[in-house]
Design a protein around this motif. Structure first.
Motif, PDB file in Angstrom:
ATOM      1  N   LYS A  74      26.539 -15.142   1.457  1.00  7.62           N
ATOM      2  CA  LYS A  74      27.104 -14.353   0.360  1.00  7.62           C
ATOM      3  C   LYS A  74      26.039 -14.005  -0.680  1.00  7.62           C
ATOM      4  O   LYS A  74      26.008 -12.889  -1.214  1.00  7.62           O
ATOM      5  N   ALA A  75      25.176 -14.967  -0.955  1.00 10.20           N
ATOM      6  CA  ALA A  75      24.084 -14.700  -1.884  1.00 10.20           C
ATOM      7  C   ALA A  75      23.135 -13.662  -1.306  1.00 10.20           C
ATOM      8  O   ALA A  75      22.679 -12.748  -2.015  1.00 10.20           O
ATOM      9  N   ARG A  76      22.854 -13.771  -0.033  1.00  7.31           N
ATOM     10  CA  ARG A  76      21.970 -12.803   0.613  1.00  7.31           C
ATOM     11  C   ARG A  76      22.573 -11.399   0.559  1.00  7.31           C
ATOM     12  O   ARG A  76      21.864 -10.405   0.341  1.00  7.31           O
ATOM     13  N   ASP A  77      23.875 -11.316   0.739  1.00  3.33           N
ATOM     14  CA  ASP A  77      24.535 -10.005   0.717  1.00  3.33           C
ATOM     15  C   ASP A  77      24.412  -9.347  -0.656  1.00  3.33           C
ATOM     16  O   ASP A  77      24.215  -8.133  -0.758  1.00  3.33           O
ATOM     17  N   VAL A  78      24.539 -10.140  -1.721  1.00  4.60           N
ATOM     18  CA  VAL A  78      24.375  -9.594  -3.064  1.00  4.60           C
ATOM     19  C   VAL A  78      22.952  -9.072  -3.260  1.00  4.60           C
ATOM     20  O   VAL A  78      22.740  -7.972  -3.798  1.00  4.60           O
ATOM     21  N   LEU A  79      21.972  -9.844  -2.814  1.00  2.00           N
ATOM     22  CA  LEU A  79      20.590  -9.432  -3.008  1.00  2.00           C
ATOM     23  C   LEU A  79      20.233  -8.237  -2.132  1.00  2.00           C
ATOM     24  O   LEU A  79      19.438  -7.375  -2.540  1.00  2.00           O
ATOM     25  N   LYS A  80      20.823  -8.155  -0.947  1.00  2.00           N
ATOM     26  CA  LYS A  80      20.617  -6.969  -0.111  1.00  2.00           C
ATOM     27  C   LYS A  80      21.207  -5.731  -0.790  1.00  2.00           C
ATOM     28  O   LYS A  80      20.605  -4.649  -0.770  1.00  2.00           O
ATOM     29  N   GLU A  81      22.388  -5.889  -1.382  1.00  2.00           N
ATOM     30  CA  GLU A  81      23.002  -4.768  -2.089  1.00  2.00           C
ATOM     31  C   GLU A  81      22.172  -4.376  -3.305  1.00  2.00           C
ATOM     32  O   GLU A  81      22.045  -3.195  -3.634  1.00  2.00           O
ATOM     33  N   TYR A  82      21.603  -5.372  -3.978  1.00  2.00           N
ATOM     34  CA  TYR A  82      20.712  -5.089  -5.102  1.00  2.00           C
ATOM     35  C   TYR A  82      19.531  -4.235  -4.652  1.00  2.00           C
ATOM     36  O   TYR A  82      19.186  -3.236  -5.299  1.00  2.00           O
ATOM     37  N   CYS A  83      18.903  -4.630  -3.549  1.00  4.09           N
ATOM     38  CA  CYS A  83      17.763  -3.850  -3.043  1.00  4.09           C
ATOM     39  C   CYS A  83      18.197  -2.436  -2.675  1.00  4.09           C
ATOM     40  O   CYS A  83      17.464  -1.466  -2.935  1.00  4.09           O
ATOM     41  N   ASN A  84      19.385  -2.309  -2.115  1.00  2.01           N
ATOM     42  CA  ASN A  84      19.905  -0.987  -1.783  1.00  2.01           C
ATOM     43  C   ASN A  84      20.092  -0.146  -3.053  1.00  2.01           C
ATOM     44  O   ASN A  84      19.784   1.060  -3.072  1.00  2.01           O
ATOM     45  N   GLU A  85      20.592  -0.779  -4.114  1.00  2.00           N
ATOM     46  CA  GLU A  85      20.744  -0.081  -5.387  1.00  2.00           C
ATOM     47  C   GLU A  85      19.397   0.408  -5.914  1.00  2.00           C
ATOM     48  O   GLU A  85      19.271   1.549  -6.378  1.00  2.00           O
ATOM     49  N   MET A  86      18.401  -0.449  -5.853  1.00  2.00           N
ATOM     50  CA  MET A  86      17.081  -0.075  -6.350  1.00  2.00           C
ATOM     51  C   MET A  86      16.452   1.033  -5.507  1.00  2.00           C
ATOM     52  O   MET A  86      15.668   1.844  -6.011  1.00  2.00           O
ATOM     53  N   GLU A  87      16.802   1.068  -4.227  1.00  2.17           N
ATOM     54  CA  GLU A  87      16.262   2.097  -3.342  1.00  2.17           C
ATOM     55  C   GLU A  87      16.930   3.453  -3.554  1.00  2.17           C
ATOM     56  O   GLU A  87      16.280   4.496  -3.473  1.00  2.17           O
ATOM     57  N   THR A  88      18.229   3.444  -3.821  1.00  2.49           N
ATOM     58  CA  THR A  88      18.995   4.691  -3.865  1.00  2.49           C
ATOM     59  C   THR A  88      19.245   5.198  -5.281  1.00  2.49           C
ATOM     60  O   THR A  88      19.410   6.404  -5.491  1.00  2.49           O
ATOM     61  N   ASN A  89      19.299   4.280  -6.251  1.00  2.00           N
ATOM     62  CA  ASN A  89      19.565   4.663  -7.633  1.00  2.00           C
ATOM     63  C   ASN A  89      18.765   3.760  -8.558  1.00  2.00           C
ATOM     64  O   ASN A  89      19.327   2.949  -9.303  1.00  2.00           O
TER      65      ASN A  89
ATOM     66  N   THR B  26       0.816  -1.215   0.000  1.00  5.67           N
ATOM     67  CA  THR B  26       0.000   0.000   0.000  1.00  5.67           C
ATOM     68  C   THR B  26       0.848   1.264   0.000  1.00  5.67           C
ATOM     69  O   THR B  26       0.331   2.358  -0.229  1.00  5.67           O
ATOM     70  N   ASP B  27       2.137   1.127   0.262  1.00  2.32           N
ATOM     71  CA  ASP B  27       3.038   2.280   0.293  1.00  2.32           C
ATOM     72  C   ASP B  27       4.244   1.962  -0.575  1.00  2.32           C
ATOM     73  O   ASP B  27       5.349   1.766  -0.091  1.00  2.32           O
ATOM     74  N   ASN B  28       4.009   1.916  -1.889  1.00  5.22           N
ATOM     75  CA  ASN B  28       5.053   1.534  -2.840  1.00  5.22           C
ATOM     76  C   ASN B  28       6.119   2.620  -2.897  1.00  5.22           C
ATOM     77  O   ASN B  28       5.826   3.783  -3.155  1.00  5.22           O
ATOM     78  N   ARG B  29       7.361   2.229  -2.660  1.00 11.16           N
ATOM     79  CA  ARG B  29       8.449   3.198  -2.618  1.00 11.16           C
ATOM     80  C   ARG B  29       8.664   3.887  -3.967  1.00 11.16           C
ATOM     81  O   ARG B  29       9.268   4.960  -4.041  1.00 11.16           O
ATOM     82  N   PHE B  30       8.182   3.301  -5.070  1.00 10.72           N
ATOM     83  CA  PHE B  30       8.390   3.894  -6.386  1.00 10.72           C
ATOM     84  C   PHE B  30       7.237   4.803  -6.813  1.00 10.72           C
ATOM     85  O   PHE B  30       7.329   5.504  -7.800  1.00 10.72           O
ATOM     86  N   GLU B  31       6.149   4.772  -6.070  1.00  8.05           N
ATOM     87  CA  GLU B  31       5.030   5.641  -6.401  1.00  8.05           C
ATOM     88  C   GLU B  31       5.358   7.069  -5.970  1.00  8.05           C
ATOM     89  O   GLU B  31       5.816   7.315  -4.859  1.00  8.05           O
ATOM     90  N   GLY B  32       5.132   8.016  -6.861  1.00  8.82           N
ATOM     91  CA  GLY B  32       5.469   9.393  -6.557  1.00  8.82           C
ATOM     92  C   GLY B  32       6.806   9.802  -7.126  1.00  8.82           C
ATOM     93  O   GLY B  32       7.103  10.985  -7.222  1.00  8.82           O
ATOM     94  N   ASN B  33       7.635   8.819  -7.528  1.00  5.81           N
ATOM     95  CA  ASN B  33       8.881   9.120  -8.228  1.00  5.81           C
ATOM     96  C   ASN B  33       8.527   9.567  -9.645  1.00  5.81           C
ATOM     97  O   ASN B  33       7.831   8.866 -10.371  1.00  5.81           O
ATOM     98  N   SER B  34       8.999  10.735 -10.031  1.00  2.67           N
ATOM     99  CA  SER B  34       8.584  11.310 -11.314  1.00  2.67           C
ATOM    100  C   SER B  34       8.941  10.431 -12.505  1.00  2.67           C
ATOM    101  O   SER B  34       8.352  10.553 -13.572  1.00  2.67           O
ATOM    102  N   THR B  35       9.912   9.539 -12.332  1.00  2.49           N
ATOM    103  CA  THR B  35      10.313   8.682 -13.447  1.00  2.49           C
ATOM    104  C   THR B  35       9.595   7.331 -13.423  1.00  2.49           C
ATOM    105  O   THR B  35       9.824   6.505 -14.284  1.00  2.49           O
TER     106      THR B  35
END
Length: 253
Positions: free
Chosen positions: A183-198, A70-79
């Motif tokens: 190690k796999a979890r760390d990659v996926l956590k970094e991926y989520c961080n990338e999607m959140e910040t850039n 209900t609170d999509n982090r991408f909603e409201g982003n102009s792009t």
């Protein structure tokens, strides 16, 4: 018995497949849900989690959970406004991977809804994931610089890392995780961080996560995600039938 959680993510009221194919008369989660269930359902303890922001009809014998966003982090982003193409793509690419990290199953597998599991060879994803911790398919564009610059929602620059985009780019379905592999979890956590910040196209954000973590998952060959650029290859395992060319060629056979 190995427990497997299938993670799917659907956003927006209308189904939109970037490959141009239409799935008239089928439920929104098919062909992925029905073909995955048919191949994997008898030999493993399989469940389904759907992450979505809209009402989706689900017809399956698998136990399932629906996580309503209900609170999509991408909603409201102009792009990536709701209703625009990249809103759905970014939401799908982010929340399905987030779902992998939140899974309590032995193995979590996220897949888009336009995948067609062809045969029992798909079961080999289990030992592959147990051995390597994470599996992700090869992208037919091959190079990071090709997909990350020319691909829709790509913002890669040749000077952002020393490879100049000459590393291997991946696709985004299926992605598998041995939930006990750190190690796999760390990659996926970094991926989520990338999607959140850039936020960018999923394959590019995955490359950035892999590069920053310095750890590579097992790269699955084209047979695991047959796209239009790979039509004609043999021994196929999973078809990306959102690409009409793929559906027309293989399903006719």
């Amino acid at each position: 018995m190995v427990s497997i959680e299938l993670i799917m993510a659907e956003f927006g009221e209308e189904r939109k497949n970037m490959g141009g194919n239409l799935f008239e008369g089928s439920q929104r989660l098919d062909p992925t849900l029905s073909t995955f269930s048919k191949v994997m359902g008898d030999d493993y303890d399989v469940s389904l989690t759907l992450i979505t922001d809209t009402e989706v009809s689900i017809n399956t014998e698998l136990p399932y959970t629906v996580e309503m966003i209900t609170d999509n982090r991408f909603e409201g982003n102009s792009t990536s406004q709701r209703g625009e193409a990249r809103y759905g793509n970014r939401s799908n690419d982010y929340y399905k991977v987030k779902g992998l990290l939140e899974s309590d199953a032995d193995i979590a597998i996220c897949m888009d809804s336009d995948m067609y599991v062809v045969n029992d060879e798909f079961k080999t994803i289990v030992p592959l994931t147990q051995k390597f911790g994470m599996c992700i398919p090869e992208n037919p564009r091959l190079q990071v610089r090709f997909d990350g610059i020319r691909g829709m929602d790509g913002n890669y620059t040749l000077d952002e890392d020393p490879t100049r985009g000459n590393g291997m780019i991946t696709n985004m379905s299926p992605i598998t995780l041995d939930t006990s592999n750190q190690k796999a979890r760390d990659v996926l956590k970094e991926y989520c961080n990338e999607m959140e910040t850039n936020p960018a196209r999923g394959p590019l954000s995955m490359w950035r996560a892999i590069w920053k973590q310095g750890w590579n998952p097992n790269i699955l060959p084209f047979q695991w995600c047959v796209c239009d650029m790979s039509v004609g290859i043999n021994d196929v395992i999973c078809l990306h039938t959102g690409h009409k060319k793929v559906a027309d060629y293989y399903l006719e056979k």
